[in-house]
Enzyme design. Structure first.
Site, PDB file in Angstrom:
ATOM      1  N   LYS A  54     -21.705 -49.876 -43.077  1.00  0.00           N
ATOM      2  CA  LYS A  54     -21.293 -48.695 -42.140  1.00  0.00           C
ATOM      3  C   LYS A  54     -19.924 -49.003 -41.297  1.00  0.00           C
ATOM      4  O   LYS A  54     -18.960 -48.396 -41.139  1.00  0.00           O
ATOM      5  CB  LYS A  54     -22.303 -48.387 -41.150  1.00  0.00           C
ATOM      6  CG  LYS A  54     -23.679 -47.518 -41.672  1.00  0.00           C
ATOM      7  CD  LYS A  54     -24.772 -47.371 -40.852  1.00  0.00           C
ATOM      8  CE  LYS A  54     -25.919 -46.843 -41.511  1.00  0.00           C
ATOM      9  NZ  LYS A  54     -27.290 -46.387 -40.815  1.00  0.00           N
ATOM     10  N   GLN A  98     -30.158 -48.450 -35.846  1.00  0.00           N
ATOM     11  CA  GLN A  98     -30.430 -48.967 -37.197  1.00  0.00           C
ATOM     12  C   GLN A  98     -31.959 -48.652 -37.126  1.00  0.00           C
ATOM     13  O   GLN A  98     -32.661 -49.583 -36.469  1.00  0.00           O
ATOM     14  CB  GLN A  98     -29.833 -50.135 -37.791  1.00  0.00           C
ATOM     15  CG  GLN A  98     -30.082 -50.347 -39.247  1.00  0.00           C
ATOM     16  CD  GLN A  98     -29.672 -49.245 -40.124  1.00  0.00           C
ATOM     17  OE1 GLN A  98     -28.470 -48.842 -40.069  1.00  0.00           O
ATOM     18  NE2 GLN A  98     -30.484 -48.895 -40.958  1.00  0.00           N
ATOM     19  N   ASP A 121     -26.808 -39.640 -36.173  1.00  0.00           N
ATOM     20  CA  ASP A 121     -27.978 -39.722 -37.059  1.00  0.00           C
ATOM     21  C   ASP A 121     -28.641 -38.373 -37.151  1.00  0.00           C
ATOM     22  O   ASP A 121     -29.576 -38.200 -38.145  1.00  0.00           O
ATOM     23  CB  ASP A 121     -28.996 -41.091 -36.919  1.00  0.00           C
ATOM     24  CG  ASP A 121     -28.378 -42.015 -37.752  1.00  0.00           C
ATOM     25  OD1 ASP A 121     -27.675 -41.823 -38.593  1.00  0.00           O
ATOM     26  OD2 ASP A 121     -29.030 -43.195 -37.568  1.00  0.00           O
TER      27      ASP A 121
END
Ligand code: ADP
Length: 289
Positions: A54, A98, A121
Site C-alpha cells: 500500500k 490493517q 476501507d
C-alpha cells in the site's frame, strides 16, 4: 471448446492507477497533498506485506503515506487515541487499520472510531449502511475492484445470476450488495450452504471468497461463466492460489481471474482511488460524517 479469457487484474489496475496519479497531481497543483494514514499493530507477516504494498503504491501515484507501526502490546486506548488524532488532522484524508489486529484488541471498535469521512476501507457502520442503501461514495476496496474488472471486461450484470461464495463483512457481504445494486440476481453461499455445486452451476458470474484452496472445481462452473477468485491461499508448495482449480476451470469458464495477478492488484488500486475521493470530498467541504 475455447479456453477462458484470463482477466489481467494487474493491467486493469495499472490503468486505474494512471488516472489516480493524474488526480493526485491535480490536487497537488491546487495545494493539497492527498494523504493516507495506515495503522498496523503487531508482527503479522502477511499484514506487513500488505502495508508495504500500500505504501509503495502510494509513492508511485503521488499520495503521501504515513505509517504507524505499533508494537504487539499496544493497548486499545492507545490505538483509539491515535485514530482520534488522525481523525482531527486535516492533512490526513484517509485512515485505515490493517486487519487482523493482535488478539487482545477489538478490531470492530477501531473501525467504528475512524471518521466516515476518512473511511477508505469502508468498514465503518455508516459507510456499510450507505452501501446497503446504495448511495455510498467510498466503496469497500475488494468488491469495488471486482465490479471495476467486470465493467472493464464488458461483463454485464443486470439480470445475470450471480453467486457469491463467502459472507464476510470485508468481501462476501458487500460484494453481494454491490452486485444487487448493479441489478444482478444474487445468491450468497457460506460454510453452512447445502449442495454448493447445485447453486454455483447456475452462476453466470461466480465470485469465490471462501479462503479454501480447491473448493471450486471445474464441474461446479457453468460453461461460459465469469469466475472471479478473490481468495489468496497457499498450495502445498507454498505458492499463492485462490479457491478455484484454475487450470481445469480454464476449459469451462468464459473468463477467469488468476491468483496472483487478479483481484489483488485491483483492491490496492481501489484503495488509492478511495483516498483521492475522500481527499476531494474533504477539500470541497463535503463531509461524509
Ligand atoms: P474473507 O475475509 O477473505 O472474506 P473469511 O475467512 O472472513 O474471508 O470468510 C470466509 C467465508 O467463506 C465465510 O463467510 C464462510 O462462510 C465461507 N465459507 C467457508 N467454507 C465454505 C464452504 N465450504 N462453502 C461455502 N462457503 C464457505
Amino acid at each position: 471448446m475455447a479456453m477462458a479469457k484470463i482477466i489481467d487484474g494487474k493491467k486493469i489496475a495499472e490503468e486505474l492507477l494512471k488516472s489516480v496519479r493524474a488526480d493526485a497531481e491535480k490536487l497537488n497543483a491546487e495545494g493539497t497533498k492527498p494523504c493516507l494514514a495506515v495503522i498496523i499493530a503487531g508482527e503479522n507477516p502477511a499484514s506487513k506485506v500488505y502495508v508495504r504494498n500500500k505504501k509503495l503504491t502510494c509513492e508511485r501515484v503521488g499520495i503521501r503515506s504515513l505509517e504507524f507501526a505499533l508494537p504487539e502490546e499496544t493497548t486499545q486506548a492507545e490505538l483509539l487515541a491515535l485514530v482520534e488524532k488522525l481523525n482531527n488532522d486535516p492533512s490526513v484524508h484517509g485512515i485505515l487499520c490493517q486487519h487482523p489486529l493482535p488478539g487482545h484488541l477489538d478490531e470492530r471498535k477501531v473501525f467504528d472510531a475512524i471518521s466516515p469521512s476518512k473511511d477508505v476501507d469502508a468498514f465503518h457502520p455508516i459507510t456499510v449502511g450507505r452501501v446497503v442503501i446504495g448511495n455510498a461514495a467510498l466503496l469497500p476496496c475488494t468488491p469495488a475492484g471486482v465490479m471495476e474488472m467486470l465493467r472493464h471486461e464488458g461483463i454485464s450484470v443486470p439480470g445475470k445470476r450471480c453467486v457469491v461464495i463467502g459472507r464476510s463483512n470485508i468481501v462476501g457481504k458487500p460484494m453481494a450488495l454491490m452486485l444487487l445494486a448493479a441489478d444482478g440476481t444474487v445468491t450468497v453461499c457460506h460454510s453452512k450452504t447445502v449442495n454448493l455445486k447445485e447453486l454455483t452451476l447456475q452462476a453466470d458470474i461466480l465470485v469465490c471468497a471462501a479462503g479454501i484452496r480447491g473448493l471450486v472445481t471445474a464441474d461446479m462452473i457453468k460453461p461460459g461463466a465469469a469466475v472471479i477468485d478473490v481468495s489468496i491461499n497457499r498450495d502445498g508448495e507454498g505458492k499463492l492460489c485462490g479457491d478455484v482449480d484454475f487450470n481445469a476451470a480454464l476449459n469451462v469458464a468464459g473468463a477467469i481471474t488468476p491468483v496472483p495477478g487478479g483481484v489483488g492488484p485491483m483492491t490496492i488500486a481501489m484503495l488509492m482511488r478511495n483516498t483521492i475521493l475522500s481527499c476531494k470530498l474533504q477539500v470541497t467541504g463535503c463531509n461524509l460524517g
